[in-house]
Design a protein around this motif. Structure first.
Motif, mmCIF file in Angstrom:
data_model
loop_
_atom_site.group_PDB
_atom_site.id
_atom_site.type_symbol
_atom_site.label_atom_id
_atom_site.label_comp_id
_atom_site.label_asym_id
_atom_site.label_seq_id
_atom_site.Cartn_x
_atom_site.Cartn_y
_atom_site.Cartn_z
ATOM 1 N N LEU A 1 0.817 -1.215 0.000
ATOM 2 C CA LEU A 1 0.000 0.000 0.000
ATOM 3 C C LEU A 1 0.853 1.269 0.000
ATOM 4 O O LEU A 1 0.324 2.375 0.099
ATOM 5 N N GLY A 2 2.190 1.114 -0.090
ATOM 6 C CA GLY A 2 3.072 2.275 -0.132
ATOM 7 C C GLY A 2 3.471 2.778 1.245
ATOM 8 O O GLY A 2 4.026 3.865 1.375
ATOM 9 N N ILE A 3 3.179 1.998 2.270
ATOM 10 C CA ILE A 3 3.488 2.395 3.645
ATOM 11 C C ILE A 3 4.682 1.575 4.102
ATOM 12 O O ILE A 3 4.598 0.345 4.202
ATOM 13 N N ASP A 4 5.798 2.250 4.388
ATOM 14 C CA ASP A 4 7.015 1.540 4.748
ATOM 15 C C ASP A 4 7.467 1.893 6.153
ATOM 16 O O ASP A 4 7.616 3.071 6.494
ATOM 17 N N PRO A 5 7.681 0.855 6.982
ATOM 18 C CA PRO A 5 8.175 1.096 8.333
ATOM 19 C C PRO A 5 9.678 1.357 8.332
ATOM 20 O O PRO A 5 10.416 0.815 7.513
ATOM 21 N N TYR B 1 4.953 6.209 0.924
ATOM 22 C CA TYR B 1 5.737 6.334 -0.311
ATOM 23 C C TYR B 1 7.008 7.150 -0.124
ATOM 24 O O TYR B 1 7.434 7.873 -1.023
ATOM 25 N N GLY B 2 7.605 7.076 1.044
ATOM 26 C CA GLY B 2 8.873 7.754 1.287
ATOM 27 C C GLY B 2 8.772 9.262 1.409
ATOM 28 O O GLY B 2 9.782 9.941 1.527
ATOM 29 N N ASP B 3 7.575 9.819 1.388
ATOM 30 C CA ASP B 3 7.380 11.265 1.483
ATOM 31 C C ASP B 3 7.304 11.647 2.959
ATOM 32 O O ASP B 3 6.351 11.286 3.659
ATOM 33 N N GLN B 4 8.293 12.368 3.434
ATOM 34 C CA GLN B 4 8.407 12.699 4.856
ATOM 35 C C GLN B 4 7.275 13.600 5.369
ATOM 36 O O GLN B 4 7.136 13.786 6.570
ATOM 37 N N ARG B 5 6.462 14.137 4.476
ATOM 38 C CA ARG B 5 5.306 14.917 4.922
ATOM 39 C C ARG B 5 4.213 14.006 5.474
ATOM 40 O O ARG B 5 3.335 14.460 6.199
ATOM 41 N N TYR B 6 4.279 12.727 5.104
ATOM 42 C CA TYR B 6 3.230 11.793 5.490
ATOM 43 C C TYR B 6 3.823 10.656 6.310
ATOM 44 O O TYR B 6 4.222 9.621 5.776
ATOM 45 N N THR B 7 3.897 10.883 7.601
ATOM 46 C CA THR B 7 4.453 9.885 8.516
ATOM 47 C C THR B 7 3.470 9.639 9.656
ATOM 48 O O THR B 7 2.573 10.443 9.915
#
Length: 186
Positions: free
Chosen positions: A137-141, A154-160
């Motif tokens: 789903l593009g969510i990486d721990p 997706y590696g976008d630091q705005r969305y953590t």
């Protein structure tokens, strides 16, 4: 040039007539090329100005898709939800209904939300199955494991967000986690 009834009489006259016609056509081609270049430069300037092109309703903006078709799907999902809250028979409802009817919509945000709910429904820790589903789903721990696991969309630091390393004992822990992640990411 000797002509008879407007037509050249000699071979030399025929050649001269065709040469003139070719010269006129070459001039016309050059003028059309210049006009084409001018129109292409105007189109490029218009497209980079931020104005919608073609029959577009809105301009895309500077955000880019994190997965194929994401922005389109999110916008159509928001329009669908807005249409559900519009009073029937109003202009606003008719416009939204028309836009939705004329755009292909795969309901990807809802599908992803459902998959996320299923993946963390009874979350009790970061298993390989949960990790794989989140990754799909593009969510990486973050590989560093402590009491909480930082996850990024997706590696976008705005969305953590943060997940506990070991799930809550409460029956609602997974549901609450899913609701929080859906709101942040989808």
């Amino acid at each position: 040039m000797a002509t008879e009834n407007g037509k050249p009489r000699t071979a030399e006259a025929v050649v001269q007539a065709y040469a003139k016609q070719i010269g006129d056509l070459e001039v016309e081609v050059e003028l059309l090329k210049e006009e084409n270049e001018l129109l292409e430069s105007r189109l490029t300037a218009f497209q980079s100005s931020g104005a919608p092109t073609g029959d577009g309703v809105v301009h895309r903006g500077s955000e880019h898709d994190l997965y194929p078709g994401e922005i389109r799907e999110v916008v159509l999902d928001v329009l669908r939800k807005a249409a559900e809250n519009c009073q029937a028979g109003t202009r606003r409802a008719d416009i939204l209904k028309d836009v939705l009817a004329n755009n292909e919509f795969h309901d990807e945000p809802r599908r992803r939300a459902q998959e996320l709910k299923t993946a963390v429904k009874s979350y009790s820790g970061m298993t390989s199955a949960v990790k794989k589903k989140l990754h799909d789903l593009g969510i990486d721990p973050d590989p560093k494991v402590s009491k909480h696991i930082k996850i990024t969309y997706y590696g976008d630091q705005r969305y953590t967000a943060a997940m506990t390393s070991s799930g809550s004992d409460s029956r609602c822990g997974g549901k609450n986690l899913a609701a929080d992640l859906i709101q942040r990411f989808f």
